[in-house]
Design a protein around this motif. Structure first.
Motif, PDB file in Angstrom:
ATOM      1  N   SER A 236       4.202   1.179-100.623  1.00 36.87           N
ATOM      2  CA  SER A 236       4.126  -0.262-100.893  1.00 36.87           C
ATOM      3  C   SER A 236       2.855  -0.615-101.651  1.00 36.87           C
ATOM      4  CB  SER A 236       4.179  -1.045 -99.583  1.00 36.87           C
ATOM      5  OG  SER A 236       5.406  -0.830 -98.912  1.00 36.87           O
ATOM      6  N   ARG A 237       1.781   0.068-101.323  1.00 39.10           N
ATOM      7  CA  ARG A 237       0.509  -0.148-102.019  1.00 39.10           C
ATOM      8  C   ARG A 237       0.636   0.199-103.506  1.00 39.10           C
ATOM      9  NH1 ARG A 237      -4.468  -1.602-103.703  1.00 39.10           N
ATOM     10  NH2 ARG A 237      -5.909   0.089-104.035  1.00 39.10           N
ATOM     11  N   LEU A 238       1.309   1.304-103.817  1.00 38.26           N
ATOM     12  CA  LEU A 238       1.484   1.706-105.215  1.00 38.26           C
ATOM     13  C   LEU A 238       2.518   0.850-105.926  1.00 38.26           C
ATOM     14  CD1 LEU A 238       0.203   4.104-106.890  1.00 38.26           C
ATOM     15  CD2 LEU A 238      -0.324   4.067-104.452  1.00 38.26           C
ATOM     16  N   GLY A 239       3.522   0.380-105.199  1.00 42.56           N
ATOM     17  CA  GLY A 239       4.555  -0.447-105.806  1.00 42.56           C
ATOM     18  C   GLY A 239       5.454   0.302-106.761  1.00 42.56           C
ATOM     19  N   GLU A 240       5.626   1.605-106.513  1.00 48.00           N
ATOM     20  CA  GLU A 240       6.466   2.438-107.375  1.00 48.00           C
ATOM     21  C   GLU A 240       7.766   2.779-106.642  1.00 48.00           C
ATOM     22  OE1 GLU A 240       6.015   3.361-110.472  1.00 48.00           O
ATOM     23  OE2 GLU A 240       3.972   2.572-110.735  1.00 48.00           O
ATOM     24  N   LYS A 241       8.890   2.574-107.300  1.00 50.33           N
ATOM     25  CA  LYS A 241      10.187   2.845-106.696  1.00 50.33           C
ATOM     26  C   LYS A 241      10.328   4.322-106.361  1.00 50.33           C
ATOM     27  CE  LYS A 241      15.135   2.158-107.424  1.00 50.33           C
ATOM     28  NZ  LYS A 241      16.185   1.644-108.354  1.00 50.33           N
ATOM     29  N   GLY A 242      10.811   4.610-105.141  1.00 53.12           N
ATOM     30  CA  GLY A 242      11.013   5.990-104.719  1.00 53.12           C
ATOM     31  C   GLY A 242       9.731   6.795-104.612  1.00 53.12           C
ATOM     32  N   TRP A 243       8.617   6.125-104.316  1.00 51.32           N
ATOM     33  CA  TRP A 243       7.329   6.792-104.375  1.00 51.32           C
ATOM     34  C   TRP A 243       7.192   7.921-103.351  1.00 51.32           C
ATOM     35  CZ3 TRP A 243       3.760   8.004-107.508  1.00 51.32           C
ATOM     36  CH2 TRP A 243       2.530   8.498-107.055  1.00 51.32           C
ATOM     37  N   VAL A 244       7.654   7.714-102.127  1.00 51.00           N
ATOM     38  CA  VAL A 244       7.516   8.763-101.107  1.00 51.00           C
ATOM     39  C   VAL A 244       8.191  10.047-101.578  1.00 51.00           C
ATOM     40  CG1 VAL A 244       8.214   9.470 -98.783  1.00 51.00           C
ATOM     41  CG2 VAL A 244       7.225   7.203 -99.145  1.00 51.00           C
TER      42      VAL A 244
ATOM     43  N   ARG B   5       8.914  10.921-104.745  1.00 52.65           N
ATOM     44  CA  ARG B   5       8.236  11.436-105.931  1.00 52.65           C
ATOM     45  C   ARG B   5       6.944  12.164-105.562  1.00 52.65           C
ATOM     46  NH1 ARG B   5       7.861   6.607-110.230  1.00 52.65           N
ATOM     47  NH2 ARG B   5       7.022   8.290-111.553  1.00 52.65           N
ATOM     48  N   PHE B   6       6.171  11.570-104.679  1.00 52.71           N
ATOM     49  CA  PHE B   6       4.912  12.169-104.265  1.00 52.71           C
ATOM     50  C   PHE B   6       5.169  13.479-103.514  1.00 52.71           C
ATOM     51  CE2 PHE B   6       1.239  12.674-101.418  1.00 52.71           C
ATOM     52  CZ  PHE B   6       0.184  12.493-102.299  1.00 52.71           C
ATOM     53  N   THR B   7       6.192  13.483-102.681  1.00 54.06           N
ATOM     54  CA  THR B   7       6.530  14.685-101.917  1.00 54.06           C
ATOM     55  C   THR B   7       6.977  15.803-102.844  1.00 54.06           C
ATOM     56  OG1 THR B   7       7.157  13.379 -99.971  1.00 54.06           O
ATOM     57  CG2 THR B   7       8.010  15.627-100.101  1.00 54.06           C
ATOM     58  N   GLN B   8       7.835  15.503-103.789  1.00 54.03           N
ATOM     59  CA  GLN B   8       8.335  16.517-104.708  1.00 54.03           C
ATOM     60  C   GLN B   8       7.232  17.067-105.618  1.00 54.03           C
ATOM     61  OE1 GLN B   8      11.595  14.405-106.597  1.00 54.03           O
ATOM     62  NE2 GLN B   8      13.098  15.265-105.172  1.00 54.03           N
ATOM     63  N   ASP B   9       6.216  16.271-105.870  1.00 57.69           N
ATOM     64  CA  ASP B   9       5.110  16.714-106.729  1.00 57.69           C
ATOM     65  C   ASP B   9       4.290  17.814-106.076  1.00 57.69           C
ATOM     66  OD1 ASP B   9       3.473  16.168-109.222  1.00 57.69           O
ATOM     67  OD2 ASP B   9       1.950  15.834-107.677  1.00 57.69           O
ATOM     68  N   CYS B  10       4.219  17.808-104.753  1.00 53.49           N
ATOM     69  CA  CYS B  10       3.532  18.864-103.990  1.00 53.49           C
ATOM     70  C   CYS B  10       2.059  19.032-104.384  1.00 53.49           C
ATOM     71  CB  CYS B  10       4.261  20.193-104.105  1.00 53.49           C
ATOM     72  SG  CYS B  10       5.573  20.382-102.886  1.00 53.49           S
ATOM     73  N   ALA B  11       1.375  17.934-104.604  1.00 49.04           N
ATOM     74  CA  ALA B  11      -0.076  17.961-104.785  1.00 49.04           C
ATOM     75  C   ALA B  11      -0.641  16.831-103.925  1.00 49.04           C
ATOM     76  CB  ALA B  11      -0.454  17.781-106.250  1.00 49.04           C
ATOM     77  N   PRO B  12      -0.640  17.030-102.591  1.00 51.31           N
ATOM     78  CA  PRO B  12      -0.867  15.913-101.679  1.00 51.31           C
ATOM     79  C   PRO B  12      -2.313  15.559-101.409  1.00 51.31           C
ATOM     80  CG  PRO B  12      -0.435  17.883-100.412  1.00 51.31           C
ATOM     81  CD  PRO B  12      -0.295  18.271-101.870  1.00 51.31           C
ATOM     82  N   GLY B  13      -3.258  16.346-101.944  1.00 50.94           N
ATOM     83  CA  GLY B  13      -4.630  16.135-101.506  1.00 50.94           C
ATOM     84  C   GLY B  13      -4.822  16.722-100.123  1.00 50.94           C
ATOM     85  N   ALA B  14      -6.049  16.692 -99.630  1.00 56.90           N
ATOM     86  CA  ALA B  14      -6.358  17.382 -98.376  1.00 56.90           C
ATOM     87  C   ALA B  14      -7.026  16.467 -97.359  1.00 56.90           C
ATOM     88  CB  ALA B  14      -7.267  18.575 -98.645  1.00 56.90           C
ATOM     89  N   TYR B  15      -6.597  16.623 -96.109  1.00 59.24           N
ATOM     90  CA  TYR B  15      -7.330  16.067 -94.977  1.00 59.24           C
ATOM     91  C   TYR B  15      -8.348  17.103 -94.524  1.00 59.24           C
ATOM     92  CZ  TYR B  15      -4.303  12.015 -94.154  1.00 59.24           C
ATOM     93  OH  TYR B  15      -3.642  10.820 -94.263  1.00 59.24           O
ATOM     94  N   LEU B  16      -9.482  16.611 -94.052  1.00 59.48           N
ATOM     95  CA  LEU B  16     -10.552  17.504 -93.609  1.00 59.48           C
ATOM     96  C   LEU B  16     -11.174  16.995 -92.318  1.00 59.48           C
ATOM     97  CD1 LEU B  16     -11.141  16.845 -97.015  1.00 59.48           C
ATOM     98  CD2 LEU B  16     -12.115  19.115 -96.651  1.00 59.48           C
ATOM     99  N   ARG B  17     -11.638  17.940 -91.499  1.00 59.63           N
ATOM    100  CA  ARG B  17     -12.400  17.599 -90.292  1.00 59.63           C
ATOM    101  C   ARG B  17     -13.880  17.836 -90.565  1.00 59.63           C
ATOM    102  NH1 ARG B  17      -9.707  22.446 -88.478  1.00 59.63           N
ATOM    103  NH2 ARG B  17      -8.230  21.188 -87.283  1.00 59.63           N
ATOM    104  N   VAL B  18     -14.720  17.211 -89.768  1.00 61.87           N
ATOM    105  CA  VAL B  18     -16.170  17.311 -89.951  1.00 61.87           C
ATOM    106  C   VAL B  18     -16.715  18.453 -89.088  1.00 61.87           C
ATOM    107  CG1 VAL B  18     -18.377  16.119 -89.755  1.00 61.87           C
ATOM    108  CG2 VAL B  18     -16.320  14.846 -90.436  1.00 61.87           C
ATOM    109  N   ILE B  19     -17.323  19.437 -89.733  1.00 61.71           N
ATOM    110  CA  ILE B  19     -17.955  20.557 -89.038  1.00 61.71           C
ATOM    111  C   ILE B  19     -19.434  20.280 -88.808  1.00 61.71           C
ATOM    112  CG2 ILE B  19     -18.476  23.029 -89.107  1.00 61.71           C
ATOM    113  CD1 ILE B  19     -15.492  22.325 -88.760  1.00 61.71           C
TER     114      ILE B  19
END
Length: 226
Positions: A132-140, A142-156
């Motif tokens: 909804s923030r991006l406002g692009e049709k079928g975004w979930v 499209r983003f999933t199929q692109d397979c470049a999701p970025g990374a979550y990280l924990r603090v060491i």
């Protein structure tokens, strides 16, 4: 490899968020930002001081303390979507340059600046608020199929960071479980779940639980599955 910007968001009331508010609108900030372990999911929010998270059920906490996304991938999406995407547009806390964020291995550790050490835990699963923030049709999809999701990280190791800080990989595990593989296992290719167990306790705790449950139900996959 460097940190282009540090991005934080304030809570904003919107009609598309499940609980009526979201902090996904991240903006670059000037000066130093302290990053610490926010605590367990459901209790702790963002690892960055001054960064708000509304939905603690699905966002924030130790395993999702920080979200990083590559400027190179934002540039690629700019061309595909035909519109500018400033740093922070995908709700990322860290916009990087020269870092293979989605190709990082689970458990890979990054030192940013002089103090902060982060550890890669998983990829970002797109949600309705992001779409909804991006406002692009079928975004979930499209983003999933692109397979470049970025990374979550924990603090060491906690510390302060700022735009322009160098990013150095200080530890790279010997396994081959990348953010992309973990993301595929969570989304479009569940048969990969047994393979991500090679990353062990470095995995996001939710993904580790899912992978173990999959193996308990279906067993391990053959080496031919990639």
């Amino acid at each position: 490899m460097k940190l282009l910007t540090v991005n934080v968001g304030q809570l904003r009331t919107v009609d598309y968020a499940d609980n009526g508010a979201t902090g996904i609108d991240k903006r670059p900030v000037d000066g130093a930002v302290r990053v610490t372990d926010p605590g367990p999911k459901g209790q702790g929010g963002s690892g960055l001081a001054g960064d708000a998270i509304s939905d603690l059920r699905h966002h924030g906490g130790t395993d999702q303390a920080v979200y990083a996304f590559a400027r190179e991938d934002l540039d690629r999406w700019e061309k595909e979507l035909g519109r500018p995407l400033p740093n922070g547009s995908f709700g990322e806390n860290l916009t990087t340059s020269g870092v293979d964020v989605s190709g990082a291995r689970i458990g890979e550790r990054w030192r940013i600046g002089d103090e902060l050490v982060l550890e890669v835990t998983s990829g970002r699963i797109p949600c309705r608020t992001f779409a909804s923030r991006l406002g692009e049709k079928g975004w979930v999809k499209r983003f999933t199929q692109d397979c470049a999701p970025g990374a979550y990280l924990r603090v060491i190791e906690p510390g302060e960071i700022r735009a322009g800080d160098p990013v150095a990989i200080v530890h790279r595990p010997g396994h081959d479980v990348t953010v992309v593989m973990a993301f595929r296992a969570e989304t479009v290719e569940r048969s990969l779940l047994p393979k991500v167990l090679a990353a062990g306790e470095a995995l996001h705790t939710g993904l580790l639980r899912d992978a173990r449950a999959y193996v308990a139900k279906h067993g391990a996959v053959s080496d031919s599955v990639i």
